[in-house]
Design a protein around this motif. Sequence first.
Motif, PDB file in Angstrom:
ATOM      1  N   VAL A   1      17.348 -17.075 -40.545  1.00 36.96           N
ATOM      2  CA  VAL A   1      16.843 -18.137 -41.400  1.00 36.96           C
ATOM      3  C   VAL A   1      17.750 -19.346 -41.249  1.00 36.96           C
ATOM      4  N   VAL A   2      17.174 -20.490 -40.889  1.00 32.80           N
ATOM      5  CA  VAL A   2      17.925 -21.731 -40.716  1.00 32.80           C
ATOM      6  C   VAL A   2      17.836 -22.529 -42.012  1.00 32.80           C
ATOM      7  N   ARG A   3      18.984 -22.801 -42.623  1.00 30.58           N
ATOM      8  CA  ARG A   3      18.987 -23.504 -43.907  1.00 30.58           C
ATOM      9  C   ARG A   3      19.498 -24.931 -43.797  1.00 30.58           C
ATOM     10  N   GLN A   4      20.095 -25.292 -42.668  1.00 27.04           N
ATOM     11  CA  GLN A   4      20.502 -26.661 -42.431  1.00 27.04           C
ATOM     12  C   GLN A   4      19.936 -27.091 -41.099  1.00 27.04           C
ATOM     13  N   GLY A   5      18.912 -27.940 -41.145  1.00 32.51           N
ATOM     14  CA  GLY A   5      18.226 -28.296 -39.907  1.00 32.51           C
ATOM     15  C   GLY A   5      18.896 -29.437 -39.179  1.00 32.51           C
ATOM     16  N   PRO A   6      18.775 -29.450 -37.857  1.00 33.88           N
ATOM     17  CA  PRO A   6      19.236 -30.603 -37.064  1.00 33.88           C
ATOM     18  C   PRO A   6      18.318 -31.796 -37.308  1.00 33.88           C
ATOM     19  N   ASP A   7      18.706 -32.973 -36.808  1.00 35.77           N
ATOM     20  CA  ASP A   7      17.890 -34.178 -36.967  1.00 35.77           C
ATOM     21  C   ASP A   7      16.456 -33.909 -36.542  1.00 35.77           C
ATOM     22  N   GLY A   8      15.534 -34.378 -37.362  1.00 39.50           N
ATOM     23  CA  GLY A   8      14.132 -34.193 -37.024  1.00 39.50           C
ATOM     24  C   GLY A   8      13.550 -32.919 -37.598  1.00 39.50           C
ATOM     25  N   PHE A   9      14.431 -32.023 -38.043  1.00 40.95           N
ATOM     26  CA  PHE A   9      13.967 -30.769 -38.624  1.00 40.95           C
ATOM     27  C   PHE A   9      14.397 -30.630 -40.078  1.00 40.95           C
ATOM     28  N   ALA A  10      15.183 -31.607 -40.584  1.00 42.36           N
ATOM     29  CA  ALA A  10      15.823 -31.468 -41.889  1.00 42.36           C
ATOM     30  C   ALA A  10      14.814 -31.235 -43.005  1.00 42.36           C
ATOM     31  N   ASP A  11      13.629 -31.828 -42.892  1.00 42.13           N
ATOM     32  CA  ASP A  11      12.647 -31.675 -43.963  1.00 42.13           C
ATOM     33  C   ASP A  11      11.913 -30.344 -43.875  1.00 42.13           C
ATOM     34  N   GLN A  12      12.252 -29.536 -42.902  1.00 44.07           N
ATOM     35  CA  GLN A  12      11.535 -28.274 -42.737  1.00 44.07           C
ATOM     36  C   GLN A  12      12.331 -27.074 -43.228  1.00 44.07           C
TER      37      GLN A  12
END
Length: 137
Positions: free
Chosen positions: A58-69
Amino acid sequence: MDGARQWRTRAARYSLLGAYCGRCDKPEFPPRPRCPRCGHETTEFAFSGRGTVYSYSVVRQGPDGFADQVPYVVALVALEEGPLLAAQLTDVEPGELRIGQPVEMVTRRLRDDGPQGTVLYSYKFRPPRGWQTAPSG
Ligand SMILES: [Zn+2]
């Protein structure tokens, strides 16, 4: 050639394309022009897009462009034809996931790429419709 070309375009957009080695009788993903095992030339191969969850995180801190996901799930999916691939899962709550969970490929918008306005589409995987309920026969 027009028909074949059209098929290729459609396949690239709506199915998961890999490569197939006729000598090894095995499909590969990602596609490579030559078989990594024997060096034989490969041909295009369209996967069914069905598989099972081999492992996931589970990814809880997204890279740029994914942060809102976030949070989102990245899984290793074992395709029913054999190869493993890493892909984002969608339409699933992290807490509902199980190893061995059946999943199917869907084509989704992956991200908006700011200044150029480029929208990237890519495959994701999700549980097949109705997987939570017992088969009704
Ligand atoms: Zn081979």
